[in-house]
Write an enzyme that holds these catalytic residues in place. Sequence first.
Site, PDB file in Angstrom:
ATOM      1  N   ASP A   1       0.836  -1.205   0.000  1.00 46.93           N
ATOM      2  CA  ASP A   1       0.000   0.000   0.000  1.00 46.93           C
ATOM      3  C   ASP A   1       0.872   1.258   0.000  1.00 46.93           C
ATOM      4  OD1 ASP A   1      -2.461   1.255   0.052  1.00 46.93           O
ATOM      5  OD2 ASP A   1      -3.196   0.095   1.765  1.00 46.93           O
TER       6      ASP A   1
ATOM      7  N   TRP B   1      -2.840   3.512  -5.826  1.00 45.25           N
ATOM      8  CA  TRP B   1      -4.135   4.080  -6.263  1.00 45.25           C
ATOM      9  C   TRP B   1      -3.980   4.973  -7.501  1.00 45.25           C
ATOM     10  CZ3 TRP B   1      -2.494   6.516  -1.384  1.00 45.25           C
ATOM     11  CH2 TRP B   1      -2.496   5.598  -0.327  1.00 45.25           C
ATOM     12  N   GLY B   2      -3.007   4.647  -8.335  1.00 45.10           N
ATOM     13  CA  GLY B   2      -2.786   5.442  -9.554  1.00 45.10           C
ATOM     14  C   GLY B   2      -1.759   6.544  -9.357  1.00 45.10           C
TER      15      GLY B   2
ATOM     16  N   ASP C   1      -9.945   3.400  -3.740  1.00 38.33           N
ATOM     17  CA  ASP C   1     -10.685   2.208  -3.309  1.00 38.33           C
ATOM     18  C   ASP C   1     -12.058   2.140  -3.973  1.00 38.33           C
ATOM     19  OD1 ASP C   1      -8.487   1.827  -1.795  1.00 38.33           O
ATOM     20  OD2 ASP C   1      -9.511   1.836   0.141  1.00 38.33           O
TER      21      ASP C   1
HETATM   22  C1  GLA Z   1      -5.909   1.159   1.093  1.00 38.43           C
HETATM   23  C2  GLA Z   1      -6.053   0.139  -0.035  1.00 38.43           C
HETATM   24  C3  GLA Z   1      -7.178  -0.821   0.294  1.00 38.43           C
HETATM   25  C4  GLA Z   1      -6.915  -1.527   1.623  1.00 38.43           C
HETATM   26  C5  GLA Z   1      -6.709  -0.478   2.705  1.00 38.43           C
HETATM   27  C6  GLA Z   1      -6.214  -1.062   4.001  1.00 38.43           C
HETATM   28  O1  GLA Z   1      -7.005   1.997   1.178  1.00 38.43           O
HETATM   29  O2  GLA Z   1      -6.294   0.792  -1.235  1.00 38.43           O
HETATM   30  O3  GLA Z   1      -7.346  -1.769  -0.737  1.00 38.43           O
HETATM   31  O4  GLA Z   1      -5.774  -2.334   1.501  1.00 38.43           O
HETATM   32  O5  GLA Z   1      -5.729   0.494   2.309  1.00 38.43           O
HETATM   33  O6  GLA Z   1      -6.078  -0.058   4.949  1.00 38.43           O
END
Ligand code: GLA
Length: 475
Positions: A120, A154-155, A175
Site C-alpha cells: 500500500d 491508487w494510480g 478504493d
Molecule cells: C488502502 C487500499 C485498500 C486496503 C486499505 C487497508 O485503502 O487501497 O485496498 O488495503 O488500504 O487499509
Amino acid sequence: MGWYPWNEFGQEPQNEKLIREMVEALVSSGLKDAGYTYIGPDEGICFSRNSSGKLTPNLKRYPSGLRGLGDYIHRKGLKYALYTDAGTHTCSKAMPGTKNHEFDDMMAFAEWRADYLKVDWCNTQGQDVARTYTTLRDALHAAGRPIVFSLCSWGEGEPWKWAASVGNLWRTTGDICSPGKADWHNAMKIVTANEKLYQAAGPGHWNDPDMMIAGMDGLSEAQNRSFFSLWCMMAAPLMAGNDLRRITTSTARILTNLEAIAINQDPLGIQGHIVRRKGQVEIWGGKRLFDGSQAVLVFNQGATPAQVQVAWPDIGVAEATMLYVRDLWTHRTTGPHTGGIFTTVAPNDVAFLRISRTSAFPVPPVIVADTYLVSLRAARPGPEKLSAAVTVETKGSAELALWRVWPELPSWLSAAVTRDGKRQTFTNTVSTAGLKKGHYHAVVRADNIEPVSRKPMSALYYDVDLEVAQGCAGN
Ligand code: GLA
C-alpha cells in the site's frame, strides 16, 4: 485470482479464524476449482516490529503465526497473500510499513512463505513512487521466493507508465468502496478510468481496478454479472471481495463461470476497451484471444432494455466474414452469421460474447492443485526413502504437455511427473542418506506451454519440507 478481505470486512474482524473460514468457503463454494487461488489477510493487524527491527506476527489474532497460516493455506492447494505498506505505517497506522526496512521485511514475507504481496501507499510523505517500489522489487528478488508483487498507489505516480518491469499488478484508482458498502456508482467511475489504460496491460503486468464487489449486499444479479464481465474483459485481477461463507448460488454461478474466466485468463493477456458507444450502451472489443477468436461485451447502462447491433466492422472484421457467436452467460452458440448480430440487453446488464470463425470455444489452462505443501518426516535413525504427491489439474479444454521440473533441486529431493489426462502428479521422492538431524526446505518449480497458442505458462511451484528426526549414523 483469489479472495481478499478488505471490501467486505475492513480491518475488523480480520483474524486467523476469519481467513480459515474463508479458505473453507473458497473450496466448498467451487471458487477454488474455478481457479481462485490467492487468499490471506489485507490490513489485518498481522504483525508488528520488535525492538531489534524484525517483523513479528500478531499471535493474538493469528495464533498459528504467519508461517502457520501460510502452511494451512498451502495445504489446501491455495496460495498465500499478505499485505504491507511502502511508508512508515499502514493506512490505519496499526501496522509498521516497510520504509527503511525493505530488504529485511521482504525476507520476512518470504520466510512466512507468502506468494503474493500487496504493498500500500499510505504514510509515504516525501517518497518517490517509482523509486520506492523499485527498491521493494529488488528486495523481493533478493529474498528469493517467487512472489506476485501488487502495487497499491491508487494510480499515484502513474504506475502503468513504468511498473511493468517492477510489479505484476498496480492499482489504477482509489478504493472501490468503503468496507461493507458496495458502491456501484463508484465502481463504474473506476471502470471509466481503468478502461483508458488498456494499452499498459499484458501478461505478468496488469492494470488493477481493485478487488471485486460482485456478490456484496446491495447489487442486483444483473449488476453482479455486468461487474464480473467488465473485470474479465479488462483482464483485471479477479480478487473476490464478498463474504464467501454466505455466497448465494447466483453469485457462485457468476464468479465460477469458466467461459467468462477464460476471457480473463486468456494467455495473450490483452485488456479490452470500448470500441463504440450508442447512447447509454457501450460495445467493448479489442480483446483477441489465444485461439484466434475475440471477446465482445455489450453493456447497457441505461434504464430501459436496449436492442443493439454488433456489426462486424465495429469489432474490426469484414462484413462478409462468417462467424459463430458464443453467449458466455447463456452458454449457447449461434451462427455462422455474416454482417453482425442483434442482441437485446436489459438495464445494467450485459451480453458477453465470444466470436470465432469456428464453433469451438476452447478454455485456456486454469490450474488447480490439491496441495502446495509437502511435509515429510524421517523418524528412523538410518537412511530412509519417503515420497508424497502433488496433483495438479487443468480446468481448461486441452490436456497439457508434461510439466517440466526446473533442475535446481537439492540432492535429497527428486520430483517426477506423470500424466492422467488433464491431471498430472508430481511424485516427490526424498532420500535422507547422509542428512543430519534437522529441517530441510526446497521449492519445486515447473514450466509448461499453453497447447493452443504455444505460449509459455507461468511457472508452477510448491514447497517441500523435510524433517530428519534422528539423522543417519555418524551425523
Ligand atoms: C488502502 C487500499 C485498500 C486496503 C486499505 C487497508 O485503502 O487501497 O485496498 O488495503 O488500504 O487499509
